[in-house]
Design an enzyme around this catalytic site. Sequence first.
Site, mmCIF file in Angstrom:
data_model
loop_
_atom_site.group_PDB
_atom_site.id
_atom_site.type_symbol
_atom_site.label_atom_id
_atom_site.label_comp_id
_atom_site.label_asym_id
_atom_site.label_seq_id
_atom_site.Cartn_x
_atom_site.Cartn_y
_atom_site.Cartn_z
ATOM 1 N N TYR A 130 10.400 2.983 5.350
ATOM 2 C CA TYR A 130 9.735 3.828 6.338
ATOM 3 C C TYR A 130 8.555 3.069 6.933
ATOM 4 C CZ TYR A 130 6.512 7.432 8.070
ATOM 5 O OH TYR A 130 5.631 8.156 8.835
ATOM 6 N N SER A 131 8.492 2.990 8.254
ATOM 7 C CA SER A 131 7.373 2.369 8.955
ATOM 8 C C SER A 131 7.176 0.927 8.492
ATOM 9 C CB SER A 131 6.110 3.222 8.762
ATOM 10 O OG SER A 131 5.100 2.843 9.653
#
Length: 282
Positions: A130-131
């Site tokens: 994520y990210s």
Amino acid sequence: MKFLCLHGAYGNIPAFRVQLGPMIDALEFDGSASFEFIQGRVSVVPPPGFESYFGPAPHYRFLKDRGEAEASAVEGIRVFPEAETPEDALRALMPRDDMEIGFADARGLALEQLYEALDADPEISGIIGYSEGASAAATLVYDEQERMRSEGYVPRIKAAIFFMGWPALTAENVPALSDEVENLLEVPSLHIVGANDPYKDGALALYNIFDDNMAVFFDSAGGHTIPRHGKLLQELVSAVKDLIADVPEDNSADLLAPAVTGKRLDSAVDIPNLSFLKNEDA
């Protein structure tokens, strides 16, 4: 399939478990997948004004920089460069010389931790990021494929899921961009991107370095967040199951074939229509 899960910048394992919780519950319920979480080793403090956004301490990152990212992460939301392509936007946001200096040790330290995690659990064959965790995950995929081509290494990661994210880091500690790299990444991948994500160009540039025939684009219809409710969650779970089903039992031989650059995404792309992109060239 067992996935290694990497949280975003200023995250931690408990927070990421909550973020992925609904998806994990659905996939573990019928035995479709299992999940192993690891925590970044770089201890950080959220930028001023963002303490509540990232939740309770402690906070960690996977990619170590030289202190500039705390400011740039906040400023980037406000002034992300406008450009014709995601690659041009990334070059404007992250000048090569600044990246080479600011992230001099980031790639090596992140890969050391990720390979240790793979060595510790032979069942892991997928990765979720994520990210910033997506960038770290992509860096592992990129390195595995580079090693495969140069030394015959057999990649462990057979499927990758990216929630938003940024491109992989190359051996020069700069982003791997589709108009600069020699080979696209030939690993089945699922890319969850929101039309309202302020870092959308980073996620599009990440998508663009994966082979078009093996990458699936998922419109989250939101911002820099992970789908957790309703029909969107059901569609995400279905997309993950499809990704797992599409992974060949042994794709090491297929990976040796040279990648063919297909249709790439530009910064002005209409994200709601991207679900049809993969069928246009079929």
